[in-house]
Enzyme design. Structure first.
Site, short mmCIF file in Angstrom:
data_model
loop_
_atom_site.label_atom_id
_atom_site.label_comp_id
_atom_site.label_asym_id
_atom_site.label_seq_id
_atom_site.Cartn_x
_atom_site.Cartn_y
_atom_site.Cartn_z
N SER A 191 44.67 33.64 43.73
CA SER A 191 43.40 32.90 43.83
C SER A 191 43.70 31.41 43.91
O SER A 191 44.76 30.96 43.43
CB SER A 191 42.54 33.17 42.60
OG SER A 191 41.44 32.28 42.56
N TYR A 204 41.82 34.04 33.20
CA TYR A 204 41.88 34.55 34.58
C TYR A 204 42.83 33.71 35.43
O TYR A 204 43.69 34.24 36.14
CB TYR A 204 40.47 34.54 35.17
CG TYR A 204 40.41 34.86 36.64
CD1 TYR A 204 40.41 36.18 37.09
CD2 TYR A 204 40.33 33.85 37.61
CE1 TYR A 204 40.35 36.49 38.45
CE2 TYR A 204 40.27 34.14 38.97
CZ TYR A 204 40.27 35.47 39.38
OH TYR A 204 40.21 35.77 40.72
P1 NAD Z 1 35.07 42.94 43.45
O1 NAD Z 1 34.31 43.04 42.21
O2 NAD Z 1 34.44 43.45 44.68
O3 NAD Z 1 36.47 43.65 43.33
C1 NAD Z 1 37.19 43.75 42.13
C2 NAD Z 1 37.50 45.21 41.94
O4 NAD Z 1 38.44 45.32 40.88
C3 NAD Z 1 36.31 46.05 41.54
O5 NAD Z 1 35.63 46.57 42.64
C4 NAD Z 1 36.96 47.15 40.72
O6 NAD Z 1 37.09 48.33 41.49
C5 NAD Z 1 38.34 46.63 40.43
N1 NAD Z 1 38.60 46.68 38.99
C6 NAD Z 1 38.30 45.77 38.04
N2 NAD Z 1 38.67 46.23 36.84
C7 NAD Z 1 39.23 47.45 37.05
C8 NAD Z 1 39.80 48.42 36.20
N3 NAD Z 1 39.92 48.23 34.87
N4 NAD Z 1 40.25 49.58 36.75
C9 NAD Z 1 40.15 49.79 38.09
N5 NAD Z 1 39.62 48.90 38.94
C10 NAD Z 1 39.17 47.75 38.42
O7 NAD Z 1 35.46 41.40 43.62
P2 NAD Z 1 36.45 40.63 44.59
O8 NAD Z 1 36.04 39.23 44.47
O9 NAD Z 1 36.53 41.26 45.91
O10 NAD Z 1 37.82 40.75 43.83
C11 NAD Z 1 38.99 41.25 44.42
C12 NAD Z 1 40.19 40.41 44.04
O11 NAD Z 1 40.06 39.12 44.62
C13 NAD Z 1 40.38 40.18 42.55
O12 NAD Z 1 41.75 40.31 42.23
C14 NAD Z 1 39.94 38.76 42.36
O13 NAD Z 1 40.59 38.15 41.28
C15 NAD Z 1 40.38 38.15 43.67
N6 NAD Z 1 39.73 36.91 44.01
C16 NAD Z 1 38.40 36.86 44.22
C17 NAD Z 1 37.80 35.66 44.53
C18 NAD Z 1 36.33 35.54 44.77
O14 NAD Z 1 35.84 34.41 44.86
N7 NAD Z 1 35.58 36.60 44.90
C19 NAD Z 1 38.58 34.50 44.64
C20 NAD Z 1 39.94 34.59 44.40
C21 NAD Z 1 40.50 35.80 44.09
#
Ligand code: NAD
Ligand code: MG
Length: 299
Positions: A191, A204
């Site tokens: 991230s 985080y």
């Molecule tokens: P999202 O909520 O769609 O995806 C996160 C997923 O993590 C969930 O759908 C869930 O299935 C899974 N998850 C969480 N805890 C879990 C557990 N205990 N067991 C199994 N699965 C679990 O959100 P997203 O933003 O698409 O996140 C995906 C990745 O992107 C993450 O690693 C997040 O840190 C990273 N990210 C997101 C952003 C943002 O702005 N959305 C920015 C930087 C990084």
């Protein structure tokens, strides 16, 4: 909201611009189905061209957000996919499975809690069995819970963030290694928080910096075996995570406006980075963190 496909010449300031979201909050991991406005995962637009033909991929967090966009893109590029997600996200995951099957590829739904070592390791065994092998491991699952003060983070919450974001990645990759042939790709998800941490995301942001460093070390170790490790580092992307404790609800109407492009990214905009790093076309790219941040600077 967007153009005809990911190749159309478009102004990135206007492409994927979405209506300003209202304050909103979801329980648990949050569902894509409840996001308003809807996120764009490339359902209508991602055009595949055989870049991952015959590949066998495991994607965690594949039900929603970035993982969903990656799953759709991988399927349209020719990969079969095992999807990991939490049991309470079954409805979201079923939608993704339908899209994968519509692309003519295999989708294997494997719900469970990735912070549980047994499940995380079992996931790999399921993938190998159901896909007849494994050559692409994409760790997208993540936990982000905002906390105003350090005193507000319980030991349980701290532990859960570490286990979900770091331990699970370690377990999945370690279990996968004996099965990965030369040519395989491992892609982890960091991230912009790794470089520019918010004061309210101490735990985080720490995990995301750890993911970068873990990946750079491991990339060097595995390169001689022909296995490439790379990372994608997203900026602010409109996904359920942000509405399920990832941000204070009152911050959501302005979410992503601080970027040079002046808007949040959509999950669809992340998929090409993962496709590139999975495909043999990035064969000389090892230990890279590819940032997709709307222009937020990173080192
Ligand atoms: P999202 O909520 O769609 O995806 C996160 C997923 O993590 C969930 O759908 C869930 O299935 C899974 N998850 C969480 N805890 C879990 C557990 N205990 N067991 C199994 N699965 C679990 O959100 P997203 O933003 O698409 O996140 C995906 C990745 O992107 C993450 O690693 C997040 O840190 C990273 N990210 C997101 C952003 C943002 O702005 N959305 C920015 C930087 C990084
Ligand atoms: Mg989800």
């Amino acid at each position: 909201m967007t153009s005809t496909d990911q190749y159309t010449f478009t102004n990135p300031v206007e492409q994927y611009r979405m209506p300003q979201p209202d304050e909103q909050q979801q329980d648990g991991p949050g569902l894509d189905q409840n996001l308003a406005p809807k996120a764009d995962h490339g359902e209508e637009t991602y055009r595949g061209s055989g870049r991952l033909s015959g590949r066998k991929a495991l994607i965690t967090g594949a039900d929603s957000g970035i993982g969903r966009a990656v799953a759709i893109a991988f399927a349209r590029e020719g990969a079969d996919i095992v999807l990991s997600y939490l049991p309470e996200e079954q409805e979201d995951a079923a939608e993704v499975a339908q899209l994968i099957e519509k692309a003519g590829r295999k989708a294997v739904l494997t719900p469970g809690d990735i912070s549980d070592e047994q499940y995380a390791r079992g996931l790999v065994r399921t993938a190998v069995k159901e896909l007849g092998g494994l050559d692409t491991v994409v760790n997208v699952a993540g936990r982000q819970q905002t906390a105003e003060k350090l005193e507000d983070i319980t030991s349980e919450s701290f532990d859960q963030t570490m286990r979900t974001n770091i331990h699970a990645m370690f377990w999945v990759i370690q279990e996968a290694l004996p099965h990965l042939p030369a040519g395989s790709a491992i892609i982890n998800t960091s991230s912009v928080q790794a470089y520019s941490p918010s004061p309210t995301l101490v735990d985080y942001a720490t995990t995301k910096a750890a993911i970068n460093t873990f990946s750079k070390a491991l990339a060097q170790q595995l390169a001689p075996r022909g296995i490439r490790v790379n990372v994608v580092a997203p900026g602010p992307i409109w996904t359920p995570l942000q509405t399920a404790g990832g941000q204070p609800p009152e911050a959501l109407p302005k979410f992503g406006q601080q970027t040079p492009l002046g808007r949040p990214g959509q999950p669809a905009e992340l998929a090409p980075a993962y496709v590139y790093l999975a495909s043999a076309e990035s064969g000389y790219t090892v230990g890279e963190t590819l940032t997709v941040t709307g222009g937020m600077p990173t080192p």
